[in-house]
Design an enzyme around this catalytic site. Structure first.
Site, short mmCIF file in Angstrom:
data_model
loop_
_atom_site.label_atom_id
_atom_site.label_comp_id
_atom_site.label_asym_id
_atom_site.label_seq_id
_atom_site.Cartn_x
_atom_site.Cartn_y
_atom_site.Cartn_z
N ASP A 1 0.84 -1.20 0.00
CA ASP A 1 0.00 0.00 0.00
C ASP A 1 0.88 1.26 0.00
O ASP A 1 1.90 1.31 0.68
CB ASP A 1 -0.89 -0.03 1.25
N GLU B 1 1.50 -0.42 -4.97
CA GLU B 1 0.57 0.65 -5.32
C GLU B 1 1.44 1.91 -5.46
O GLU B 1 1.67 2.64 -4.50
CB GLU B 1 -0.48 0.84 -4.24
#
Length: 559
Positions: free
Chosen positions: A227, A291
């Protein structure tokens, strides 16, 4: 019944960017994103769980994906539905326990499915023990060095240390209260106050995440989705921004002082070395997929050097409008700029943060949105590289747009009062079977209603109904995945654009495989004679209808 979706039926070459097998599994894998709390509720509390994921693994195997990525299931107060983690080495009781997780790992291994976990290194929960210790320790202690604490500006330190705004709305700083009740220092949070950012310049943070990664690697996982992989480090002086509202306005990582700092690449080198050390022991590669939200494909390529991340989601296809020129441009940029890294492009059209494609592509016509979403799926699955699917896209689920203010749970709405880019509409619990809520998401005798309400029209999108209809979107995905696995031209490889009429994109993969997409509002002559192998809608020989994609293998029958 036999259609039970939970039953047991279950020329731009891209070189390798890693030491390892001649063909690494992740280079052309199709991974299915499971948003755990909305996938399958096994215990009847209205929230999905790990037991529910286990129960539906045969469905994923039957669909034909290579593995699954689980959104966070760690202990959390759920201010951002699990992206505010209070313990990185356990399972939230809402979702199960470590024994249930271990059974999931075993089941995935038996079915030949890879298991990828979400890892959130940029920030934690304000209930994390480290942050509680930092608040209790007061200024200057080593506990506070793990986060970004700073004195305020102005009289009495009443103003934040800088002018940054949080992505989810409001100031990026919150002031603490000292044990004696007086106002204290401020701490940085680029999302919400409940998600304090780690200070990655403090060595203890890197050491802790090495421990966390080992904990899950030792339990048998196949890798991690990282993330906010362009985050972690901030400008060391935390200066004012010339555009402090950029992140808040865009809901993206835009502030150059807060994101994409050069030091972050050292983190990914250390994580890659750790993953490679496990692969060296047993020959099983562990994946790092990031990401990485950066402006250009060329900037993303810097994260994909041979000793850093294996992959990064290429969001420019996801954000591209339904327009052939723009889609061709982003595909060309990805293949050109990422090729030098040695990775493959990781394509994605949907995820848990974005409006679903049938709605996003619809414009004023919902039927056009559904057709375009199917065509886009065939386009994506024909491109060189890997692909990620988001749960429910194989059912043709649209975005749910009519949630009331009281039903919305997204912290963006709570922080801003605005529905712009609120994410709950793509997170509605999946419809599996039946004609009314909970549509098989929860047991029939469930004590709790689904955590987000399912609209009545989900009855037309249940997995049970889709599996029974050979013309459904589900069967389109399944057949595409079967062909992708069986045809040597697909997966990793090359792409050559073909001449095509205005409004049409056509390209060739390897020898004799052609994909064409008609973006126009009327039919055009097909670029290939004969009946296609697969099409996203009715496709008579010699014609490519509007809003339709098709695949052909030219020349002799391939098999």
């Amino acid at each position: 019944m036999s259609t039970d979706p939970g039953g047991t039926l279950g020329e731009l070459p891209l070189p390798s960017n890693a030491p390892g097998p001649a063909h690494s599994w992740w280079r052309d894998a199709v991974i299915y994103q499971v948003y755990v709390r909305s996938f399958q509720d096994a215990d009847g509390d209205g929230v999905g769980d790990l037991a529910g994921v286990r129960a539906r693994l045969p469905y994923l195997k039957r669909l034909g994906v290579d593995g699954l990525w689980l959104n966070p299931f760690y202990p959390s107060p759920h201010h951002d539905h699990g992206y505010d983690i209070s313990d990185y080495c356990d399972v939230d009781p809402l979702y199960g326990d470590l024994a249930q997780f271990d059974r999931l790992v075993t089941d995935c291994r038996l079915l030949g499915l890879k298991l990828v976990l979400d890892m959130v290194p940029n920030h934690c929960s304000s209930s994390h023990p480290w942050f509680r210790q930092a608040l209790a320790a007061g200024p200057g202690g080593p506990e506070r060095a793990r986060f970004h604490f700073a004195d305020g500006r102005g009289p009495g330190g009443a103003m934040p240390p800088n002018n940054w705004r949080a992505m989810f709305g409001g100031p990026a700083w919150t002031r603490t209260v000292d044990p004696d009740g007086t106002p204290g220092q401020w701490y940085l949070h680029l999302f919400t106050p409940e998600q304090p950012d780690f200070n990655w310049r403090e060595p203890a943070v890197a050491e802790e995440f090495q421990r966390v990664l080992r904990f899950w690697l030792d339990r048998g996982v196949d890798g991690f989705r990282v993330d906010v992989a362009a985050g972690l480090f901030k400008h060391p002086e935390l200066p004012d921004s010339t555009d402090p509202e950029a992140d808040e306005r865009s809901r993206d990582s835009v502030n150059p002082l807060a994101w994409n700092q050069p030091e972050v690449h050292g983190v990914w080198r250390s994580w890659r070395a750790l993953c490679d050390s496990y692969a060296a022991r047993d020959g099983r590669e562990r994946l790092l997929v990031g990401e990485v939200s950066v402006p250009t494909a060329a900037e993303q390529a810097a994260y994909l050097r041979p000793d850093e991340l294996h992959q990064a989601f290429f969001f420019h296809l996801l954000t591209a409008p339904w327009e052939p020129g723009r889609i061709r441009q982003v595909v060309q940029e990805a293949l050109r700029d990422l090729a030098g890294s040695g990775s493959t492009v990781t394509w994605v059209l949907n995820n848990h943060d974005q409006v679903r494609t049938p709605t996003r592509f619809a414009g004023p016509d919902p039927l056009a949105g559904a057709a375009r979403a199917g065509a886009a799926a065939l386009l994506m699955l024909a491109l060189p590289g890997a692909a990620y699917l988001y749960q429910g896209e194989e059912l043709g689920l649209p975005e749910v747009l009519d949630l009331t203010d009281e039903q919305i749970t997204d912290p963006i709405f709570r922080r801003t009062g605005s529905r712009a880019r609120v994410r709950d509409g793509c997170r509605i619990p999946l419809p599996w079977s039946g004609g009314e809520s909970p549509f098989g998401f929860s047991p029939t005798d469930a004590a709790g209603a689904p955590w987000l309400p399912q609209p009545a029209y989900f009855a037309a999108h249940t997995a049970e109904r889709a599996l029974a209809d050979p013309g459904s979107v589900w069967h389109l995905y399944r057949e595409a995945l079967q062909l992708r696995r069986g045809l040597p031209q697909l997966g990793e490889g090359t792409l050559r654009w073909l001449e095509a009429p205005d409004g049409v994109l056509a390209f060739e993969r390897g020898e004799r495989f052609v994909c064409a997409v008609n973006f126009a509002d009327g039919p055009v002559p097909a670029p290939v004679a004969g009946t296609p192998l697969l099409a996203s809608g009715p496709c008579p020989p010699g014609t490519l209808p509007a809003e339709t994609a098709a695949w052909w293998v030219t020349g002799p029958d391939p098999g």
